[in-house]
Each structure stands twice: as C-alpha cells, then as structure tokens.
Design a protein around this motif. Sequence first.
Motif, PDB file in Angstrom:
ATOM      1  N   GLY A 109      66.522  46.529 100.020  1.00 52.02           N
ATOM      2  CA  GLY A 109      67.464  47.416  99.346  1.00 52.02           C
ATOM      3  C   GLY A 109      68.427  46.715  98.414  1.00 52.02           C
ATOM      4  O   GLY A 109      68.059  45.820  97.666  1.00 52.02           O
ATOM      5  N   ASP A 110      69.688  47.162  98.457  1.00 48.65           N
ATOM      6  CA  ASP A 110      70.723  46.625  97.572  1.00 48.65           C
ATOM      7  C   ASP A 110      70.921  45.129  97.766  1.00 48.65           C
ATOM      8  O   ASP A 110      71.145  44.404  96.802  1.00 48.65           O
ATOM      9  CB  ASP A 110      72.054  47.345  97.804  1.00 48.65           C
ATOM     10  N   SER A 111      70.837  44.666  99.007  1.00 50.76           N
ATOM     11  CA  SER A 111      71.048  43.233  99.245  1.00 50.76           C
ATOM     12  C   SER A 111      69.906  42.414  98.647  1.00 50.76           C
ATOM     13  O   SER A 111      70.121  41.310  98.154  1.00 50.76           O
ATOM     14  CB  SER A 111      71.231  42.919 100.731  1.00 50.76           C
ATOM     15  N   MET A 112      68.691  42.959  98.645  1.00 53.33           N
ATOM     16  CA  MET A 112      67.549  42.265  98.035  1.00 53.33           C
ATOM     17  C   MET A 112      67.754  42.187  96.527  1.00 53.33           C
ATOM     18  O   MET A 112      67.494  41.146  95.914  1.00 53.33           O
ATOM     19  CB  MET A 112      66.254  43.027  98.362  1.00 53.33           C
ATOM     20  N   GLN A 113      68.226  43.265  95.938  1.00 52.29           N
ATOM     21  CA  GLN A 113      68.506  43.283  94.505  1.00 52.29           C
ATOM     22  C   GLN A 113      69.590  42.261  94.169  1.00 52.29           C
ATOM     23  O   GLN A 113      69.460  41.505  93.210  1.00 52.29           O
ATOM     24  CB  GLN A 113      68.943  44.692  94.068  1.00 52.29           C
ATOM     25  N   GLN A 114      70.651  42.201  94.960  1.00 47.73           N
ATOM     26  CA  GLN A 114      71.738  41.251  94.695  1.00 47.73           C
ATOM     27  C   GLN A 114      71.261  39.812  94.886  1.00 47.73           C
ATOM     28  O   GLN A 114      71.575  38.941  94.080  1.00 47.73           O
ATOM     29  CB  GLN A 114      72.941  41.531  95.615  1.00 47.73           C
ATOM     30  N   PHE A 115      70.483  39.567  95.936  1.00 53.35           N
ATOM     31  CA  PHE A 115      69.922  38.237  96.162  1.00 53.35           C
ATOM     32  C   PHE A 115      69.080  37.803  94.960  1.00 53.35           C
ATOM     33  O   PHE A 115      69.214  36.683  94.461  1.00 53.35           O
ATOM     34  CB  PHE A 115      69.066  38.225  97.432  1.00 53.35           C
ATOM     35  N   SER A 116      68.209  38.694  94.503  1.00 50.86           N
ATOM     36  CA  SER A 116      67.321  38.369  93.381  1.00 50.86           C
ATOM     37  C   SER A 116      68.115  38.101  92.110  1.00 50.86           C
ATOM     38  O   SER A 116      67.823  37.156  91.376  1.00 50.86           O
ATOM     39  CB  SER A 116      66.315  39.499  93.161  1.00 50.86           C
ATOM     40  N   PHE A 117      69.126  38.926  91.841  1.00 47.34           N
ATOM     41  CA  PHE A 117      69.957  38.730  90.657  1.00 47.34           C
ATOM     42  C   PHE A 117      70.707  37.401  90.740  1.00 47.34           C
ATOM     43  O   PHE A 117      70.718  36.621  89.782  1.00 47.34           O
ATOM     44  CB  PHE A 117      70.941  39.892  90.486  1.00 47.34           C
ATOM     45  N   ASP A 118      71.331  37.128  91.881  1.00 46.01           N
ATOM     46  CA  ASP A 118      72.096  35.886  92.033  1.00 46.01           C
ATOM     47  C   ASP A 118      71.206  34.655  91.877  1.00 46.01           C
ATOM     48  O   ASP A 118      71.586  33.685  91.216  1.00 46.01           O
ATOM     49  CB  ASP A 118      72.803  35.846  93.394  1.00 46.01           C
ATOM     50  N   LEU A 119      70.020  34.682  92.480  1.00 43.71           N
ATOM     51  CA  LEU A 119      69.085  33.571  92.364  1.00 43.71           C
ATOM     52  C   LEU A 119      68.631  33.399  90.912  1.00 43.71           C
ATOM     53  O   LEU A 119      68.557  32.284  90.407  1.00 43.71           O
ATOM     54  CB  LEU A 119      67.876  33.790  93.279  1.00 43.71           C
ATOM     55  N   PHE A 120      68.353  34.505  90.246  1.00 44.31           N
ATOM     56  CA  PHE A 120      67.939  34.482  88.848  1.00 44.31           C
ATOM     57  C   PHE A 120      69.030  33.842  87.985  1.00 44.31           C
ATOM     58  O   PHE A 120      68.768  32.913  87.229  1.00 44.31           O
ATOM     59  CB  PHE A 120      67.649  35.919  88.373  1.00 44.31           C
ATOM     60  N   GLU A 137      74.363  39.690  78.809  1.00 45.19           N
ATOM     61  CA  GLU A 137      73.044  39.209  78.388  1.00 45.19           C
ATOM     62  C   GLU A 137      72.202  38.785  79.589  1.00 45.19           C
ATOM     63  O   GLU A 137      70.997  39.060  79.641  1.00 45.19           O
ATOM     64  CB  GLU A 137      73.194  38.044  77.410  1.00 45.19           C
ATOM     65  N   LEU A 138      72.826  38.134  80.564  1.00 46.98           N
ATOM     66  CA  LEU A 138      72.105  37.745  81.783  1.00 46.98           C
ATOM     67  C   LEU A 138      71.644  38.973  82.560  1.00 46.98           C
ATOM     68  O   LEU A 138      70.518  39.007  83.060  1.00 46.98           O
ATOM     69  CB  LEU A 138      72.977  36.851  82.668  1.00 46.98           C
ATOM     70  N   GLN A 139      72.520  39.966  82.662  1.00 44.49           N
ATOM     71  CA  GLN A 139      72.157  41.208  83.356  1.00 44.49           C
ATOM     72  C   GLN A 139      70.998  41.889  82.649  1.00 44.49           C
ATOM     73  O   GLN A 139      70.046  42.327  83.279  1.00 44.49           O
ATOM     74  CB  GLN A 139      73.364  42.149  83.435  1.00 44.49           C
ATOM     75  N   SER A 140      71.069  41.957  81.332  1.00 43.94           N
ATOM     76  CA  SER A 140      70.017  42.571  80.535  1.00 43.94           C
ATOM     77  C   SER A 140      68.699  41.808  80.683  1.00 43.94           C
ATOM     78  O   SER A 140      67.629  42.403  80.863  1.00 43.94           O
ATOM     79  CB  SER A 140      70.445  42.611  79.068  1.00 43.94           C
ATOM     80  N   LEU A 141      68.784  40.493  80.621  1.00 45.46           N
ATOM     81  CA  LEU A 141      67.602  39.645  80.772  1.00 45.46           C
ATOM     82  C   LEU A 141      66.983  39.833  82.151  1.00 45.46           C
ATOM     83  O   LEU A 141      65.773  40.011  82.288  1.00 45.46           O
ATOM     84  CB  LEU A 141      67.979  38.185  80.534  1.00 45.46           C
ATOM     85  N   HIS A 142      67.813  39.832  83.170  1.00 52.51           N
ATOM     86  CA  HIS A 142      67.308  40.034  84.534  1.00 52.51           C
ATOM     87  C   HIS A 142      66.638  41.391  84.667  1.00 52.51           C
ATOM     88  O   HIS A 142      65.540  41.501  85.212  1.00 52.51           O
ATOM     89  CB  HIS A 142      68.435  39.903  85.563  1.00 52.51           C
ATOM     90  N   THR A 143      67.271  42.437  84.168  1.00 55.21           N
ATOM     91  CA  THR A 143      66.718  43.785  84.292  1.00 55.21           C
ATOM     92  C   THR A 143      65.353  43.889  83.609  1.00 55.21           C
ATOM     93  O   THR A 143      64.391  44.373  84.211  1.00 55.21           O
ATOM     94  CB  THR A 143      67.683  44.826  83.690  1.00 55.21           C
ATOM     95  N   GLY A 144      65.264  43.410  82.381  1.00 50.63           N
ATOM     96  CA  GLY A 144      63.996  43.483  81.660  1.00 50.63           C
ATOM     97  C   GLY A 144      62.896  42.665  82.312  1.00 50.63           C
ATOM     98  O   GLY A 144      61.763  43.140  82.479  1.00 50.63           O
ATOM     99  N   VAL A 145      63.232  41.442  82.693  1.00 44.21           N
ATOM    100  CA  VAL A 145      62.259  40.567  83.355  1.00 44.21           C
ATOM    101  C   VAL A 145      61.845  41.162  84.701  1.00 44.21           C
ATOM    102  O   VAL A 145      60.663  41.170  85.058  1.00 44.21           O
ATOM    103  CB  VAL A 145      62.828  39.135  83.507  1.00 44.21           C
ATOM    104  N   TRP A 146      62.821  41.681  85.432  1.00 39.97           N
ATOM    105  CA  TRP A 146      62.575  42.272  86.759  1.00 39.97           C
ATOM    106  C   TRP A 146      61.596  43.438  86.658  1.00 39.97           C
ATOM    107  O   TRP A 146      60.661  43.560  87.445  1.00 39.97           O
ATOM    108  CB  TRP A 146      63.908  42.732  87.335  1.00 39.97           C
ATOM    109  N   ILE A 147      61.787  44.291  85.675  1.00 38.30           N
ATOM    110  CA  ILE A 147      60.921  45.462  85.513  1.00 38.30           C
ATOM    111  C   ILE A 147      59.488  45.028  85.200  1.00 38.30           C
ATOM    112  O   ILE A 147      58.536  45.502  85.823  1.00 38.30           O
ATOM    113  CB  ILE A 147      61.475  46.410  84.423  1.00 38.30           C
ATOM    114  N   VAL A 148      59.328  44.126  84.261  1.00 39.87           N
ATOM    115  CA  VAL A 148      57.985  43.666  83.888  1.00 39.87           C
ATOM    116  C   VAL A 148      57.328  42.914  85.052  1.00 39.87           C
ATOM    117  O   VAL A 148      56.170  43.161  85.392  1.00 39.87           O
ATOM    118  CB  VAL A 148      58.034  42.801  82.611  1.00 39.87           C
ATOM    119  N   ALA A 149      58.082  42.009  85.675  1.00 41.98           N
ATOM    120  CA  ALA A 149      57.526  41.211  86.779  1.00 41.98           C
ATOM    121  C   ALA A 149      57.145  42.092  87.965  1.00 41.98           C
ATOM    122  O   ALA A 149      56.094  41.888  88.583  1.00 41.98           O
ATOM    123  CB  ALA A 149      58.530  40.144  87.208  1.00 41.98           C
TER     124      ALA A 149
END
Length: 191
Positions: A109-120, A137-149
């Motif tokens: 859930g939310d903690s997995m999303q936060q973990f992934s963002f922080d690690l990224f 820019e980091l948030q945008s980059l993470h979101t786009g990469v996350w969706i594709v990945a």
Amino acid sequence: MARKKTITRDQILKAAYEVVATEGFTRFTARNIAAKMKCSTQPIYLEFKNMDDLKSALISQIYDYLATEVFPIERRGDIIVDLTLNYIGFANKEKRLYRALYLEEYGGGDSMQQFSFDLFVKSVKKEPKYSELSTDELQSLHTGVWIVATGLAALMSSGIIHPTEDQIAKLMTETVDNILSRDTPIDITYK
C-alpha cells in the motif's frame, strides 16, 4: 517454571514471508502462518502484539531485502534503467511476492509507494546527471518511470509480453528523456 520458547521471532517471520511469497497477503493470517510452522497460533501472539505488528515487521524485513539485494544491482550503468530492470526482474522471479507487495489491495500500500519513492530519489540523486533535479522533477520522473516499469513488470510476469533487456533499457531511456523534456511535471495523485 516458565516454558522455554521453542519458536523464535525469526522462524515466525520466515513462515510469514513464505505465506506472502506463495499466497499473497490475502492469506496472511495467524492460522496460515502457524500451519506453515506446524504449531498453534500462540507463539505468534507471544512474539507480536497482533497481526498488524507482524505485518509491519515482515514489510520492514522485505524492504531491507529489496533495498540491499534486489534494487542496487548495477546492470547498464544508468541508475534508472538499472532500477527498472531490477524491479522487472523481481516481478518475474518472485511473481507472487511482487503481486502481493505492489498490486494487491492488502499488500504494501502507501508504505510500499513511499519506500519505492524514497529509494528511487536516494538512488537517482547520486547520479550527477540527475543530482540537480528539483523535488517536483524527481516526483514527476518517479511517477512516469513507475507507471511504465509497473506496466512492463505486470505484463511480463503474466507472460503477455517478452521484451529483451535491450528493448526495456531503450524504452526506459526514452521515457526518462521524454519526462525530463516536459514543460510541466507529471502530476498524478496517489491514494
């Protein structure tokens, strides 16, 4: 005289991991974990306050595994491509655990999303070409990469598509370039 504990915290965590890795969080119950250890549920509740406490300890252990064993493997020399390839590799190698953590309603859930963002962010900021990016820019980059990945990981782990590592690397490089060339950041709200 008090009875000596015969089942340890580590044994419970190992059994909990096996349940989640093979059956997902929908089967994450004291009874199923105890059955895996061939014991009653009593040792679980002697070690953990409740199932949420056990889940929290398990998730923490999984985060440590992902942060030290899965995601930091260098493959192509570009941190974002490497993170993506490692994420997809994890999804293909440990299909059920991947789905439990990233796709199931009762997973990380939310903690997995936060973990992934922080690690990224931590990983990407170490790269000179990304070190000056703003928070947006980091948030945008993470979101786009996350969706594709995540799309690639889900489709590949389901056996629907079979791109090569070169094709994935090219797609991710193009994705990063496209995101960074945008005038406005990708702004998608998570739950």
